[in-house]
Motif scaffolding. Structure first.
Motif, mmCIF file in Angstrom:
data_model
loop_
_atom_site.group_PDB
_atom_site.id
_atom_site.type_symbol
_atom_site.label_atom_id
_atom_site.label_comp_id
_atom_site.label_asym_id
_atom_site.label_seq_id
_atom_site.Cartn_x
_atom_site.Cartn_y
_atom_site.Cartn_z
ATOM 1 N N THR A 68 0.867 -1.176 0.000
ATOM 2 C CA THR A 68 0.000 0.000 0.000
ATOM 3 C C THR A 68 0.905 1.227 0.000
ATOM 4 O O THR A 68 1.856 1.292 0.774
ATOM 5 N N VAL A 69 0.598 2.172 -0.867
ATOM 6 C CA VAL A 69 1.418 3.374 -1.018
ATOM 7 C C VAL A 69 0.611 4.592 -0.578
ATOM 8 O O VAL A 69 -0.559 4.737 -0.945
ATOM 9 N N TYR A 106 -3.968 -2.658 1.554
ATOM 10 C CA TYR A 106 -5.044 -2.221 2.445
ATOM 11 C C TYR A 106 -5.968 -1.239 1.722
ATOM 12 O O TYR A 106 -5.546 -0.121 1.378
ATOM 13 N N ARG A 107 -7.223 -1.625 1.509
ATOM 14 C CA ARG A 107 -8.219 -0.686 1.005
ATOM 15 C C ARG A 107 -8.610 0.260 2.144
ATOM 16 O O ARG A 107 -8.363 -0.009 3.322
ATOM 17 N N PHE A 108 -9.247 1.362 1.790
ATOM 18 C CA PHE A 108 -9.593 2.368 2.793
ATOM 19 C C PHE A 108 -10.521 1.800 3.864
ATOM 20 O O PHE A 108 -10.386 2.098 5.051
ATOM 21 N N ILE A 127 -5.945 11.030 5.399
ATOM 22 C CA ILE A 127 -6.031 10.380 4.091
ATOM 23 C C ILE A 127 -7.039 11.182 3.288
ATOM 24 O O ILE A 127 -8.250 11.095 3.500
ATOM 25 N N ALA A 128 -6.535 11.981 2.365
ATOM 26 C CA ALA A 128 -7.372 12.930 1.625
ATOM 27 C C ALA A 128 -8.021 12.323 0.393
ATOM 28 O O ALA A 128 -9.111 12.749 -0.021
ATOM 29 N N HIS A 150 -3.197 5.519 -1.644
ATOM 30 C CA HIS A 150 -4.065 6.504 -0.998
ATOM 31 C C HIS A 150 -3.362 7.856 -1.023
ATOM 32 O O HIS A 150 -2.172 7.956 -0.698
ATOM 33 N N GLY A 151 -4.077 8.900 -1.413
ATOM 34 C CA GLY A 151 -3.525 10.247 -1.354
ATOM 35 C C GLY A 151 -3.621 10.776 0.070
ATOM 36 O O GLY A 151 -4.652 10.607 0.725
ATOM 37 N N ILE A 152 -2.545 11.375 0.570
ATOM 38 C CA ILE A 152 -2.552 11.924 1.935
ATOM 39 C C ILE A 152 -2.303 13.432 1.880
ATOM 40 O O ILE A 152 -1.771 13.956 0.897
ATOM 41 N N ALA A 153 -2.708 14.125 2.948
ATOM 42 C CA ALA A 153 -2.685 15.590 2.950
ATOM 43 C C ALA A 153 -1.283 16.168 2.882
ATOM 44 O O ALA A 153 -1.053 17.226 2.291
#
Length: 322
Positions: A228-229, A258-260, A292-293, A306-309
């Motif tokens: 997971t990235v 890992y999914r959200f 997690i944005a 997952h994009g993060i802030a």
């Protein structure tokens, strides 16, 4: 002859047999400090590993700096119950020695099902269970009961609750565990696609960083088959040296997919930086957490992004909120 005397004599004899075998794997030994052997033997005996203690007493060259090794000490009771013939003991013990020093923390940082080479021909053992928070780890479904029992400069010893292998009396053979190797090669196509998607989705800098460290990750984590990235919106690549960039990128990658919906349950995730973890919580509780944005920004069979802030700081306790 008393049982204790017989066991000690047999231990020394079998240790000599195994030492002859191991010397074929080791060259250019340097005599270790006598204190290493004495200290290790005392610790082993105090925990019920007399057989291995006798073996180390006979074979002090195992503490030599080339190569590094990890010894998984089988308790005396387990060796007795196996009833392995003397001529096969050397194979059994070689199967419990790795040609690399690995502490408990380093073992816990390894991915599940990774295949670790042993000194027994080309056979491997597998990590079958890990729990970083509880400091629990199993190899071939056998618990490491005494982690870091002894740590020398070039040697690590861990006590285990049983043998990694069993003995078939009818066929007179040692039954070894089966290691299910995965491998980074299985996700290489998805990895390349992920980098292209990130590059075209406003994460060009991070995509460039990922591309630059791919070869090193493939080399260091050949058995990782899902990750997971976590990608931040911007990365100052020019301000980082090559080692710093590599460490930065690896800290944003955790082992397993890992999914959200799985992350919102919370937990501690192992990153590709040894000993470094990310804690995920259900809700934002403090200012040092990173939100997690953009969840499930990229999803494939073995990868999730997952994009993060903002970027995660490797030098500070890092946590994220779902």
């Amino acid at each position: 002859m008393g049982k204790g005397v017989f066991f000690t004599s047999a231990s020394i004899l079998l240790a000599v047999i195994l030492t002859t075998t191991l010397r074929r794997h080791h060259h250019h030994h340097h005599p270790p400090s006598p204190n290493y052997t004495a200290t290790a033997s005392k610790l082993l005996r105090s925990k019920g590993f007399n057989f291995i203690a006798n073996f180390l007493h006979i074979s002090p060259e195992l503490f030599s700096p080339t190569p590094q090794i990890t010894i998984f000490a089988i308790p005396d009771s387990a060796i007795s119950n196996l009833s392995v013939p003397p001529y096969m003991i050397k194979h059994l013990l070689a199967y419990h020695i790795l040609p690399k020093k690995l502490t408990m923390q380093e073992l816990l940082s390894k991915p599940l099902k990774i295949c670790l080479p042993t000194l027994f021909q080309h056979h491997t053992v597998s990590i079958t269970k890990t729990d970083y928070k509880k400091q629990v780890l199993e190899i071939n479904n056998v618990l490491i009961s005494h982690p870091d029992l002894f740590l020398g400069q070039f040697v690590a010893m861990h006590g285990v609750s049983a043998s990694f292998a069993s003995f078939d009396r009818r066929q007179e053979r040692i039954n070894l565990g089966f290691c299910e190797a995965g491998g980074f090669v299985t996700i290489k196509h998805e990895w390349d696609k992920m980098i292209r998607v990130l590059g075209s989705s406003g994460f060009m800098a991070f995509a460039i960083g990922l591309k630059s460290v791919t070869d090193g990750i493939v080399k260091d984590f050949p058995d990782v088959d899902s990750v997971t990235v976590f990608t931040p919106p911007s990365v100052a690549l020019n301000a980082m040296s090559s080692p710093s960039l590599d460490r930065f990128m690896r800290f944003h990658i955790v082992i397993k997919r890992y999914r959200f919906r799985e992350l919102v349950l919370g937990g501690s995730l192992s990153t590709l930086v040894a000993g470094k973890h990310l804690d995920v919580t259900e809700s934002l509780k403090s200012s040092d957490q990173v939100a997690i944005a953009a969840p499930d920004l990229f999803v494939s069979k073995r990868l999730v992004v997952h994009g993060i802030a903002r970027s995660l700081s490797i030098d500070e306790p890092s946590s994220m909120s779902g």
